[in-house]
Design a protein around this motif. Structure first.
Motif, short mmCIF file in Angstrom:
data_model
loop_
_atom_site.label_atom_id
_atom_site.label_comp_id
_atom_site.label_asym_id
_atom_site.label_seq_id
_atom_site.Cartn_x
_atom_site.Cartn_y
_atom_site.Cartn_z
N VAL A 7 0.79 -1.28 -0.17
CA VAL A 7 -0.12 0.00 -0.06
C VAL A 7 1.01 0.98 -0.15
CG1 VAL A 7 -1.83 1.13 1.36
CG2 VAL A 7 -1.76 -1.26 1.26
N ALA A 8 0.60 2.04 -1.19
CA ALA A 8 1.35 3.36 -1.18
C ALA A 8 2.84 3.02 -1.08
CB ALA A 8 0.94 4.17 0.10
N ASN A 9 3.10 1.99 -1.60
CA ASN A 9 4.92 1.75 -1.52
C ASN A 9 5.47 2.00 -0.38
OD1 ASN A 9 4.81 1.24 -4.43
ND2 ASN A 9 4.77 3.59 -4.85
N GLU A 10 4.68 1.86 0.94
CA GLU A 10 5.12 2.19 2.06
C GLU A 10 4.65 0.94 3.08
OE1 GLU A 10 4.97 6.28 4.21
OE2 GLU A 10 3.71 6.61 2.42
N TYR A 11 3.75 0.37 3.03
CA TYR A 11 3.09 -0.64 4.04
C TYR A 11 2.88 -1.88 3.18
CZ TYR A 11 2.21 3.94 5.81
OH TYR A 11 2.26 5.47 6.21
N ILE A 12 3.10 -2.95 4.08
CA ILE A 12 2.55 -4.27 3.70
C ILE A 12 1.44 -4.65 4.44
CG2 ILE A 12 3.45 -6.75 3.61
CD1 ILE A 12 6.31 -5.85 3.62
N VAL A 13 0.37 -5.23 3.96
CA VAL A 13 -0.82 -5.44 4.54
C VAL A 13 -1.12 -6.89 4.10
CG1 VAL A 13 -3.53 -5.28 4.72
CG2 VAL A 13 -1.81 -3.05 4.30
N GLU A 14 -1.06 -7.83 5.02
CA GLU A 14 -1.50 -9.40 4.69
C GLU A 14 -1.84 -10.31 5.88
OE1 GLU A 14 2.71 -11.28 4.79
OE2 GLU A 14 3.28 -9.51 6.06
N THR A 15 -2.32 -11.21 5.51
CA THR A 15 -2.96 -12.14 6.40
C THR A 15 -1.58 -12.60 7.49
OG1 THR A 15 -4.32 -13.20 4.48
CG2 THR A 15 -4.01 -14.46 6.71
N ALA A 16 -1.87 -12.35 8.53
CA ALA A 16 -0.74 -12.54 9.86
C ALA A 16 -0.60 -14.01 9.81
CB ALA A 16 -1.39 -12.21 11.21
N GLU A 17 0.53 -14.39 10.30
CA GLU A 17 1.04 -15.74 10.27
C GLU A 17 1.97 -15.78 11.70
OE1 GLU A 17 3.62 -16.21 6.79
OE2 GLU A 17 1.77 -16.37 5.57
N ASP A 18 2.52 -17.07 11.78
CA ASP A 18 3.26 -17.39 12.98
C ASP A 18 4.69 -16.32 13.11
OD1 ASP A 18 1.63 -19.52 13.03
OD2 ASP A 18 3.37 -21.03 12.82
N LYS A 19 4.83 -15.80 12.02
CA LYS A 19 6.08 -14.96 11.92
C LYS A 19 5.95 -13.50 12.62
CE LYS A 19 5.27 -12.84 7.45
NZ LYS A 19 5.76 -12.87 6.03
N HIS A 20 4.49 -13.12 12.93
CA HIS A 20 4.22 -12.13 13.45
C HIS A 20 3.92 -12.08 14.94
CE1 HIS A 20 3.18 -11.42 9.15
NE2 HIS A 20 3.67 -10.33 9.36
N PHE A 21 4.02 -13.53 15.49
CA PHE A 21 3.51 -13.48 16.97
C PHE A 21 4.23 -12.49 18.03
CE2 PHE A 21 2.38 -18.57 17.20
CZ PHE A 21 1.37 -18.11 16.45
N HIS A 22 5.59 -12.12 17.64
CA HIS A 22 6.19 -11.50 18.53
C HIS A 22 5.49 -10.02 18.57
CE1 HIS A 22 7.77 -10.21 14.52
NE2 HIS A 22 8.18 -9.08 15.13
N LEU A 23 4.52 -9.59 17.73
CA LEU A 23 4.07 -8.28 17.56
C LEU A 23 2.70 -8.23 18.64
CD1 LEU A 23 4.32 -7.27 13.89
CD2 LEU A 23 5.59 -6.32 15.90
N ALA A 24 2.24 -9.43 19.04
CA ALA A 24 0.93 -9.73 19.54
C ALA A 24 0.80 -8.73 20.82
CB ALA A 24 0.63 -11.28 19.93
N GLU A 56 -4.48 -19.23 12.86
CA GLU A 56 -5.56 -19.69 12.26
C GLU A 56 -5.75 -19.08 10.86
OE1 GLU A 56 -8.90 -18.70 14.88
OE2 GLU A 56 -8.30 -20.49 16.32
N GLY A 57 -5.03 -18.00 10.52
CA GLY A 57 -5.05 -17.35 9.34
C GLY A 57 -6.26 -16.54 9.44
N LYS A 58 -6.67 -15.96 10.56
CA LYS A 58 -8.04 -15.07 10.71
C LYS A 58 -7.72 -13.65 11.23
CE LYS A 58 -10.94 -19.14 11.72
NZ LYS A 58 -11.88 -19.56 12.45
N ALA A 59 -6.40 -13.43 10.63
CA ALA A 59 -6.12 -11.80 11.14
C ALA A 59 -5.27 -11.15 9.92
CB ALA A 59 -5.14 -11.96 12.26
N ILE A 60 -5.45 -10.03 10.03
CA ILE A 60 -4.85 -9.04 8.97
C ILE A 60 -3.89 -8.24 9.75
CG2 ILE A 60 -5.14 -7.26 7.12
CD1 ILE A 60 -6.28 -10.07 6.38
N ILE A 61 -2.66 -7.96 9.44
CA ILE A 61 -1.67 -7.19 9.82
C ILE A 61 -1.01 -6.30 8.97
CG2 ILE A 61 0.41 -9.00 9.58
CD1 ILE A 61 0.97 -7.94 12.54
N ALA A 62 -0.70 -4.88 9.11
CA ALA A 62 0.18 -4.17 8.49
C ALA A 62 1.28 -3.82 9.18
CB ALA A 62 -0.76 -2.75 8.23
N THR A 63 2.36 -3.77 8.33
CA THR A 63 3.66 -3.29 8.95
C THR A 63 4.30 -2.23 7.82
OG1 THR A 63 4.73 -5.24 7.63
CG2 THR A 63 4.05 -5.69 9.99
#
Length: 236
Positions: A7-24, A56-63
């Motif tokens: 998005v806008a060449n600045e953000y990644i918007v994706e389905t959250a995965e295990d790799k994002h656990f540390h952000l919980a 569960e693949g039931k979340a969206i995260i933006a970074t």
């Protein structure tokens, strides 16, 4: 549905995965802080719950492109998949008013439609900004009676300061507005004018002010009745 969107060449918007656990934990803290500031809205969630949604693949995260957390949203189902709610939308304060909330909501909407194509997608909110986003996605205002009857659904409102209003009215009324996207109604919407949010937002704001006054008067009246009852009990 593509899993990753830039998005806008600045953000990644994706389905959250295990790799994002540390952000919980960071996400949960921001949810809690946002709820305190607004006095309404997002139900308190634990980092474990957020991680479960990610797994569960039931979340969206933006970074950011560098991996810094920007925003988050997850989906929940009710009444055996009859209803889907996009819940817990939160954006880091530094990235608000950037358009990222709309991108996250759109991605969560796409995820909901992909996983549960026949489900009604619902939400309750006091935020005009969220209502605008929902309106653009095809949601329309509905009465609370059209939302899930499941007690667990309404328990999510228990952390809101207006929860007593909801319970006193037997879930018929509150300061929030219920909204719904019904896939079975989509063909019909082509034959009628869509809900004009911008035109009606001022009317909504006026209605909210009236609603608050009515509920406040009712609360004062009920408090006086309780006080008189207590006084009568003390005299006997």
């Amino acid at each position: 549905m593509s899993n990753i969107e830039i998005v806008a060449n600045e953000y990644i918007v994706e389905t959250a995965e295990d790799k994002h656990f540390h952000l919980a934990e960071t996400i949960c803290k921001e949810m809690e802080e946002s709820a305190k500031q607004r006095g309404t809205g997002i139900a308190k969630r634990s980092p474990v719950y957020i991680q479960e949604k990610m797994a569960e693949g039931k979340a969206i995260i933006a970074t950011t492109l560098l991996g810094e957390w920007v925003g988050f949203c997850y989906i929940e189902t009710w009444e055996h998949g009859k209803f889907v709610a996009n819940s817990g939308l939160i954006v880091h304060p530094d990235y608000r008013k950037s358009g990222i909330a709309k991108a996250i909501k759109r991605k969560a909407f796409e995820l909901s439609r992909t996983k549960y194509p026949e489900a009604k997608i619902i939400g309750i909110t006091t935020s005009l900004a969220v209502m605008k986003i929902n309106s653009d996605l095809g949601y329309e205002p509905v009465t609370f009676s059209e939302l899930p009857a499941d007690d667990a659904f309404w328990k999510g409102c228990s952390s809101c300061v207006n929860y007593d209003v909801l319970t006193r009215t037997n879930r018929k009324n509150c300061l929030c507005t219920g909204m719904m996207y019904d896939p079975l109604e989509v063909p019909k919407t082509e034959k009628k004018a869509p809900w004009d949010f911008l035109k009606e937002s001022k009317l909504y704001e006026r209605w909210m002010r009236i609603k608050q006054r009515i509920l406040l008067r009712r609360e004062i009246r009920e408090a006086k009745v309780r006080q008189r009852q207590n006084e009568l009990e003390l005299t006997h």
